[in-house]
Design a protein around this motif. Structure first.
Motif, mmCIF file in Angstrom:
data_model
loop_
_atom_site.group_PDB
_atom_site.id
_atom_site.type_symbol
_atom_site.label_atom_id
_atom_site.label_comp_id
_atom_site.label_asym_id
_atom_site.label_seq_id
_atom_site.Cartn_x
_atom_site.Cartn_y
_atom_site.Cartn_z
ATOM 1 N N PHE A 1 0.759 -1.424 0.344
ATOM 2 C CA PHE A 1 0.139 0.004 -0.049
ATOM 3 C C PHE A 1 0.914 1.336 0.389
ATOM 4 O O PHE A 1 0.024 2.803 0.110
ATOM 5 N N LEU A 2 2.091 0.779 0.241
ATOM 6 C CA LEU A 2 3.030 2.286 0.339
ATOM 7 C C LEU A 2 2.821 2.748 -1.979
ATOM 8 O O LEU A 2 3.242 2.409 -2.437
ATOM 9 N N LYS A 3 2.779 4.314 -2.003
ATOM 10 C CA LYS A 3 3.012 4.493 -2.758
ATOM 11 C C LYS A 3 3.464 5.914 -2.559
ATOM 12 O O LYS A 3 2.885 6.869 -2.109
ATOM 13 N N SER B 1 0.974 5.583 3.637
ATOM 14 C CA SER B 1 0.937 4.585 3.165
ATOM 15 C C SER B 1 -0.896 4.622 3.712
ATOM 16 O O SER B 1 -1.554 3.708 3.539
ATOM 17 N N ASP B 2 -1.538 5.685 3.552
ATOM 18 C CA ASP B 2 -2.608 5.798 4.365
ATOM 19 C C ASP B 2 -2.412 7.514 4.309
ATOM 20 O O ASP B 2 -2.467 8.558 3.996
ATOM 21 N N GLU B 3 -4.307 7.934 4.049
ATOM 22 C CA GLU B 3 -4.702 9.293 4.532
ATOM 23 C C GLU B 3 -4.363 10.000 5.679
ATOM 24 O O GLU B 3 -3.827 11.116 5.237
ATOM 25 N N LYS B 4 -3.841 9.047 6.414
ATOM 26 C CA LYS B 4 -2.926 9.948 7.910
ATOM 27 C C LYS B 4 -1.311 10.323 7.284
ATOM 28 O O LYS B 4 -0.817 11.627 7.769
ATOM 29 N N ASP B 5 -0.845 9.751 6.509
ATOM 30 C CA ASP B 5 0.383 10.438 5.864
ATOM 31 C C ASP B 5 0.025 11.514 5.557
ATOM 32 O O ASP B 5 1.069 11.790 5.820
ATOM 33 N N LEU C 1 -7.317 14.589 -3.861
ATOM 34 C CA LEU C 1 -7.637 14.167 -5.040
ATOM 35 C C LEU C 1 -6.895 13.385 -5.887
ATOM 36 O O LEU C 1 -7.209 12.151 -6.283
ATOM 37 N N ASP C 2 -6.041 13.420 -5.791
ATOM 38 C CA ASP C 2 -5.137 13.082 -6.523
ATOM 39 C C ASP C 2 -3.930 12.241 -6.627
ATOM 40 O O ASP C 2 -4.245 10.961 -6.814
ATOM 41 N N ALA C 3 -4.374 11.908 -4.947
ATOM 42 C CA ALA C 3 -3.190 11.325 -3.692
ATOM 43 C C ALA C 3 -4.467 9.924 -4.071
ATOM 44 O O ALA C 3 -4.255 8.779 -4.612
ATOM 45 N N TYR C 4 -5.516 9.726 -4.328
ATOM 46 C CA TYR C 4 -6.360 8.753 -4.133
ATOM 47 C C TYR C 4 -7.349 8.526 -5.681
ATOM 48 O O TYR C 4 -8.163 8.305 -5.896
#
Length: 142
Positions: free
Chosen positions: A19-21, A43-47, A108-111
């Motif tokens: 999930f790292l991106k 790795s997630d929205e909190k990062d 928006l870009d991240a997801y």
């Protein structure tokens, strides 16, 4: 039976690594006042939230309360605490637009989504400029 914890740990480690991106974090260049991006690994929205804090867009007392992603509709619901709303409202019209652009565009870009709904402690965000955040917002160009 003793191997079970090792197996669980390995599966968990593989899941996290998958999930790292790399994404673009939007921020305002203090010298030029322009909207810019930098690469970050998340790795997630909190990062993402932490990276926005690291750039100074939001402060340490700003907290992400809830994040919801609807992949089929390409929509995000983002709920944050009152300190975040206060930070946004305290920056004047230009600063408010800049902070919102950084938060909205980064998520928006991240997801790879088309719309994001911002809420402050469960209620639609109210800005000092009177911008309407009852619905979903698209990317902001400054």
């Amino acid at each position: 039976i003793q191997m079970l914890p090792v197996l669980i740990l390995r599966v968990f480690s593989l899941k996290v690594l998958c999930f790292l991106k790399n994404i673009k974090i939007y921020y305002i260049n203090e010298e030029t006042g322009s909207l810019q991006t930098k690469e970050a690994e998340i790795s997630d929205e909190k990062d993402i939230w932490r990276h926005l804090q690291d750039t100074g867009i939001i402060t340490e007392d700003c907290q992400l309360l809830e994040f919801s992603l609807n992949e089929s509709e390409k929509k995000i619901d983002l709920d944050f605490n009152k300190a975040t709303g206060d930070r946004i409202r305290s920056m004047g019209i230009t600063g408010e637009s800049e902070i919102l652009a950084c938060i909205i565009n980064t998520y928006l870009d991240a997801y790879e989504c088309d719309g994001i709904k911002l809420a402050e402690e469960g209620e639609p965000l109210e800005t000092s400029s009177g911008a309407d955040f009852n619905g979903y917002s698209s990317k902001i160009e400054l």
